[in-house]
Design a protein around this motif. Structure first.
Motif, PDB file in Angstrom:
ATOM      1  N   PHE A   1     134.164 -20.646 -34.981  1.00 61.06           N
ATOM      2  CA  PHE A   1     134.305 -21.146 -33.611  1.00 61.06           C
ATOM      3  C   PHE A   1     132.962 -21.719 -33.169  1.00 61.06           C
ATOM      4  O   PHE A   1     132.325 -21.254 -32.218  1.00 61.06           O
TER       5      PHE A   1
ATOM      6  N   GLU B   1     130.336 -25.573 -33.926  1.00 62.28           N
ATOM      7  CA  GLU B   1     130.297 -26.915 -34.508  1.00 62.28           C
ATOM      8  C   GLU B   1     129.775 -26.893 -35.942  1.00 62.28           C
ATOM      9  O   GLU B   1     130.179 -27.716 -36.774  1.00 62.28           O
TER      10      GLU B   1
ATOM     11  N   LEU C   1     137.031 -26.378 -28.465  1.00 63.50           N
ATOM     12  CA  LEU C   1     136.164 -25.219 -28.245  1.00 63.50           C
ATOM     13  C   LEU C   1     136.036 -24.889 -26.762  1.00 63.50           C
ATOM     14  O   LEU C   1     136.046 -23.721 -26.370  1.00 63.50           O
TER      15      LEU C   1
ATOM     16  N   SER D   1     136.652 -27.953 -33.696  1.00 63.34           N
ATOM     17  CA  SER D   1     135.254 -27.623 -33.414  1.00 63.34           C
ATOM     18  C   SER D   1     134.422 -28.833 -33.068  1.00 63.34           C
ATOM     19  O   SER D   1     133.413 -28.719 -32.366  1.00 63.34           O
TER      20      SER D   1
END
Length: 352
Positions: free
Chosen positions: A129, A131, A325, A349
């Motif tokens: 969770f 980038e 996200l 993400s």
């Protein structure tokens, strides 16, 4: 970068944190899609379970607040010195088990039974969770051509289901029942179909999930509010199923699953539990039944991806919602707690 962090039960936050840095033997991944798992929900509602709080985790050396998410796919963007399995640009999935490599189970190759078992995305060290994330090289599996990143996010939970069926006593032609048709129960149904179970039955309250169970291979799905589950299964199978899979973490269901098996039958516990469950041991003893637990998986990701290429565990049949996200708390976790009709929610993400 943006990431979701777990602070304590009912306290998760999307925050901006430092982007992780590659190191020798490590792989940096740009995360594409991550699934919200039942284990994530347990940590949100009643944790900590796997999340280290008071002391750092033995392997990750990390503790709360931690970045969560352990069912994910992405693309390699950088590798540390010594990495040979993958290169920048490769699409990959991550096998998130953290193991010490030193205990008796690890030395026998059963790393999912590690004395210090943890998970990347549950026990520190980063997570899906976010980038970007960085993992050890041995945790990375290159995805075969034609497998989408959405499909890749389902490899980890499908591995749990396939491992459960593989470790059960089920043989081709046997009868099975799956108690609970949530995301994991549905994947178990597909794994049973791949294992050539002759009859698959489901037990589920949600009409939407029951319909999906039938679509994926369950012959009959029983609503426990409308029928006596044990009696109905015994009637349908002429005495009981060979193997029952408990995938609910509801205490009363465990006894039902045991009672629904035939003499010398087996009950496999797949759930992670928030509370205790009581059973009547004589129901096991007098029929020489067995009860078995499984945790995670080992040496199975390539087989899962091969089955996916054959048409099993398909994202278009299992994913009911896709979010970003930024929307994770309200549209992800809170929605799954409130709305029992969802199957799998995937989180994107990267900003689109």
């Amino acid at each position: 970068m943006k990431a979701l962090r777990w602070y304590e039960a009912n306290d998760i936050r999307v925050e901006t944190i430092d982007e992780p840095v590659t190191a020798p033997g490590k792989v940096k991944i740009q995360v594409e899609w991550t699934g919200i798992c039942g284990s994530d929900l347990h940590e949100y509602a009643a944790g900590p379970i796997f999340v280290p709080v008071k002391e750092p985790h033995y392997v990750s050396q990390d503790r709360a607040p931690i970045v969560t998410g352990h069912e994910f796919s992405g693309r390699v963007i950088e590798v540390g010195t010594g990495v040979t399995r993958v290169q920048p640009g490769d699409p990959v999935v991550v096998e998130p088990i953290l193991s010490c490599g030193e205990c008796a189970a690890c030395k026998k190759g059963k790393y999912n039974l590690c004395k210090h078992l943890g998970f990347h995305g549950l026990s520190g060290g980063g997570g899906g969770f976010a980038e970007y994330t960085v993992v050890d090289e041995h945790m990375v599996h290159k995805m075969p051509d034609g497998l989408s990143f959405e499909q890749g996010a389902l490899v980890e939970p499908a591995a749990v289901a396939l491992h459960a069926v593989r470790l059960s006593k089920l043989k081709a032609g046997d009868k099975a029942a799956v108690f609970g048709a949530g995301p994991m129960g549905l994947l178990v149904i597909e794994a049973l179909r791949a294992a050539d179970a002759s009859e698959i039955y489901g037990v589920e309250l949600s009409p939407e999930r029951a319909a999906k169970a039938r679509e994926l291979g369950a012959r009959v799905v029983i609503n426990p509010k409308e029928e006596n589950v044990v009696e109905r299964l015994q009637e349908l199978t002429n005495g009981g199923v060979d193997v029952a899979f408990e995938v609910t973490d509801v205490p009363v269901v465990l006894q039902q699953a045991i009672d629904a098996t035939i003499f010398e039958g087996e009950t496999v516990i797949v759930s992670i539990w928030e509370s205790e469950a009581s059973v009547q041991p004589n129901n096991v003893v007098l029929q020489e039944r067995t009860v078995k637990g499984i945790i995670a998986y080992r040496d199975i990701f390539p087989a899962v991806m091969e089955l996916m290429q054959q048409g099993y565990f398909q994202a278009e049949k299992l994913v009911t919602k896709r979010i970003s996200l930024d929307d994770m708390v309200t549209e992800g976790f809170k929605a799954l707690v409130k709305e029992k009709n969802h199957i799998k929610i995937l989180v994107k993400s990267q900003s689109v």
